[in-house]
Scaffold this motif. Structure first.
Motif, short mmCIF file in Angstrom:
data_model
loop_
_atom_site.label_atom_id
_atom_site.label_comp_id
_atom_site.label_asym_id
_atom_site.label_seq_id
_atom_site.Cartn_x
_atom_site.Cartn_y
_atom_site.Cartn_z
N ILE A 1 29.06 -4.36 -53.23
CA ILE A 1 27.99 -4.13 -54.20
C ILE A 1 26.81 -3.43 -53.52
O ILE A 1 26.21 -2.50 -54.09
N THR A 2 26.49 -3.86 -52.29
CA THR A 2 25.40 -3.21 -51.54
C THR A 2 25.73 -1.75 -51.27
O THR A 2 24.87 -0.87 -51.41
N ALA A 3 26.98 -1.48 -50.88
CA ALA A 3 27.39 -0.10 -50.59
C ALA A 3 27.32 0.77 -51.84
O ALA A 3 26.99 1.97 -51.75
N MET A 4 27.63 0.22 -53.00
CA MET A 4 27.60 1.00 -54.24
C MET A 4 26.17 1.26 -54.71
O MET A 4 25.87 2.32 -55.28
N LEU A 5 25.27 0.29 -54.50
CA LEU A 5 23.89 0.43 -54.99
C LEU A 5 22.98 1.13 -54.00
O LEU A 5 21.93 1.66 -54.40
N LEU A 6 23.36 1.14 -52.74
CA LEU A 6 22.47 1.71 -51.71
C LEU A 6 22.15 3.18 -51.93
O LEU A 6 20.99 3.58 -51.72
N PRO A 7 23.09 4.05 -52.33
CA PRO A 7 22.73 5.46 -52.54
C PRO A 7 21.63 5.67 -53.56
O PRO A 7 20.86 6.64 -53.47
N TYR A 8 21.51 4.76 -54.53
CA TYR A 8 20.47 4.89 -55.55
C TYR A 8 19.11 4.40 -55.06
O TYR A 8 18.10 4.59 -55.75
N VAL B 1 15.61 0.21 -48.98
CA VAL B 1 16.53 0.43 -47.86
C VAL B 1 16.32 -0.63 -46.79
O VAL B 1 17.28 -1.15 -46.21
N ARG B 2 15.08 -0.98 -46.55
CA ARG B 2 14.79 -1.99 -45.54
C ARG B 2 15.25 -3.38 -45.96
O ARG B 2 15.34 -4.29 -45.15
N MET B 3 15.53 -3.55 -47.26
CA MET B 3 16.04 -4.85 -47.73
C MET B 3 17.48 -5.11 -47.28
O MET B 3 18.04 -6.17 -47.57
N LEU B 4 18.08 -4.17 -46.57
CA LEU B 4 19.41 -4.41 -45.99
C LEU B 4 19.41 -5.65 -45.12
O LEU B 4 20.43 -6.33 -44.98
N GLY B 5 18.27 -5.94 -44.52
CA GLY B 5 18.18 -7.13 -43.68
C GLY B 5 18.42 -8.40 -44.47
O GLY B 5 19.05 -9.35 -43.98
N LEU B 6 17.93 -8.43 -45.72
CA LEU B 6 18.17 -9.60 -46.57
C LEU B 6 19.65 -9.72 -46.91
O LEU B 6 20.18 -10.83 -47.01
N ILE B 7 20.33 -8.58 -47.08
CA ILE B 7 21.77 -8.61 -47.33
C ILE B 7 22.50 -9.17 -46.10
O ILE B 7 23.45 -9.95 -46.24
N GLY B 8 22.04 -8.78 -44.92
CA GLY B 8 22.64 -9.32 -43.69
C GLY B 8 22.48 -10.82 -43.59
O GLY B 8 23.40 -11.53 -43.16
N VAL B 9 21.30 -11.32 -43.97
CA VAL B 9 21.08 -12.76 -43.94
C VAL B 9 22.00 -13.48 -44.93
O VAL B 9 22.61 -14.51 -44.61
N LEU B 10 22.11 -12.94 -46.14
CA LEU B 10 23.01 -13.54 -47.14
C LEU B 10 24.45 -13.51 -46.67
O LEU B 10 25.22 -14.45 -46.92
N PHE B 11 24.84 -12.45 -45.98
CA PHE B 11 26.20 -12.34 -45.46
C PHE B 11 26.48 -13.49 -44.49
O PHE B 11 27.58 -14.09 -44.52
N ILE B 12 25.52 -13.81 -43.65
CA ILE B 12 25.71 -14.90 -42.68
C ILE B 12 25.65 -16.26 -43.36
O ILE B 12 26.39 -17.19 -43.01
N VAL B 13 24.79 -16.39 -44.37
CA VAL B 13 24.66 -17.67 -45.09
C VAL B 13 25.99 -18.08 -45.70
O VAL B 13 26.31 -19.28 -45.79
N LEU B 14 26.81 -17.11 -46.08
CA LEU B 14 28.08 -17.42 -46.74
C LEU B 14 29.11 -18.06 -45.81
O LEU B 14 30.14 -18.55 -46.27
N ILE B 15 28.85 -18.06 -44.50
CA ILE B 15 29.78 -18.74 -43.59
C ILE B 15 29.39 -20.20 -43.39
O ILE B 15 30.19 -20.99 -42.87
N ILE B 16 28.18 -20.58 -43.81
CA ILE B 16 27.69 -21.93 -43.54
C ILE B 16 28.56 -23.01 -44.19
O ILE B 16 28.92 -23.99 -43.52
N PRO B 17 28.91 -22.90 -45.48
CA PRO B 17 29.71 -23.99 -46.07
C PRO B 17 31.02 -24.26 -45.35
O PRO B 17 31.46 -25.42 -45.28
N GLU B 18 31.65 -23.22 -44.81
CA GLU B 18 32.94 -23.42 -44.15
C GLU B 18 32.79 -24.14 -42.82
O GLU B 18 33.62 -24.97 -42.46
N PHE B 19 31.71 -23.85 -42.09
CA PHE B 19 31.52 -24.51 -40.80
C PHE B 19 30.98 -25.93 -40.96
O PHE B 19 31.11 -26.74 -40.04
N TRP B 20 30.36 -26.23 -42.09
CA TRP B 20 29.84 -27.57 -42.31
C TRP B 20 30.78 -28.43 -43.15
O TRP B 20 30.44 -29.56 -43.48
N LYS B 21 31.94 -27.92 -43.52
CA LYS B 21 32.78 -28.65 -44.47
C LYS B 21 33.31 -29.95 -43.89
O LYS B 21 33.56 -30.91 -44.63
#
Length: 252
Positions: free
Chosen positions: A70-77, A85-105
């Motif tokens: 979704i980020t790759a599709m919306l980024l050109p616009y 464009v600088r909000m890519l950092g927030l996408i990176g944080v969300l990407f890492i957050v998605l691994i948390i439930p699996e490591f804490w399960k």
């Protein structure tokens, strides 16, 4: 005289004195036979990795893939808006957050006692889980970075600053809280990541602060974060048995 009386009388007349030495020998041979049987069907390292791969819930990898797509599709616009464009950092944080439930399960599902009783130790279980997540996540991030570099002509410094650095810092937060000796819930780790997102947003929204930090400084910050991340992962694997004991003690 019925059968019950006969059995009772026989029990009173017969006294069986157990031989302690023979009992110990029976127990020893039983243990040897059990261990020998289990040794024959012991999992190899590849079978163990395959088992862990099957146990990992694939929905988190799917969500990570959808987030990057979704980020790759919306980024050109959003190229005309520098702050988007600088909000890519927030996408990176969300990407890492998605691994948390699996490591804490194992904590949230209260299955650490089961894992600790397995043939493979908690250390090996965590190492396998991190290895598998590392392979998949590095592959996804690499594809994403290659795509934005070729499709919208992002140069490496921009990818490093806007996406990789905040993602690595978020990973440091996750593994830093995971390897804590005190019981830290996944919710607490997510809150820390969101706080880091707020700090990152403050930095990138302030042009004076953002312009003051030059590319060499960004490289040093990223290198420091990577070193800390490696140390946190090592500490998580090395001390997992210790903080499991602390977790069990605090929640018993």
């Amino acid at each position: 005289m019925n059968i019950e009386e006969q059995l009772k009388k026989y029990k009173e007349t017969q006294k069986i004195i157990p031989d302690e030495q023979h009992l110990k020998e029976t127990v020893r041979k039983s243990m040897e036979a059990y261990c020998s049987f289990e040794q024959e069907k012991q999992l190899t390292h590849w079978e163990f990795l395959w088992t862990e791969l099957r146990l990992i819930r694939k929905r988190w990898w799917l969500l990570q893939t959808l987030l990057l797509c979704i980020t790759a599709m919306l980024l050109p616009y959003a190229l005309n808006n520098l702050y988007l464009v600088r909000m890519l950092g927030l996408i990176g944080v969300l990407f890492i957050v998605l691994i948390i439930p699996e490591f804490w399960k194992n904590k949230t599902c209260d299955c650490m006692q089961v894992e600790a009783a397995c043939l493979y130790s908690l250390r090996q279980i965590y190492a396998a889980r991190m290895f598998l997540f590392g392979i998949v996540d590095v592959f996804l991030i690499s594809l994403f970075c290659v795509w934005i570099k070729k499709s919208i002509n992002f140069v490496l410094p921009e990818i490093l600053i806007h996406f990789l650095f905040p993602a690595v810092v978020a990973a440091c937060i996750c593994f830093g809280t995971l390897c804590s000796k005190r019981p830290v819930s996944e919710g607490t780790s997510i809150i820390f990541c969101l706080l880091w997102s707020a700090i990152w947003w403050t930095v990138i929204s302030n042009e004076k602060i953002y312009s003051f930090i030059t590319f060499p400084i960004w490289c040093v910050l990223l290198g420091t974060a990577v070193v800390f991340l490696v140390g946190a992962i090592y500490k998580t694997i090395y001390d997992c048995n210790k903080y499991w004991e602390g977790f069990r003690w605090n929640y018993s």
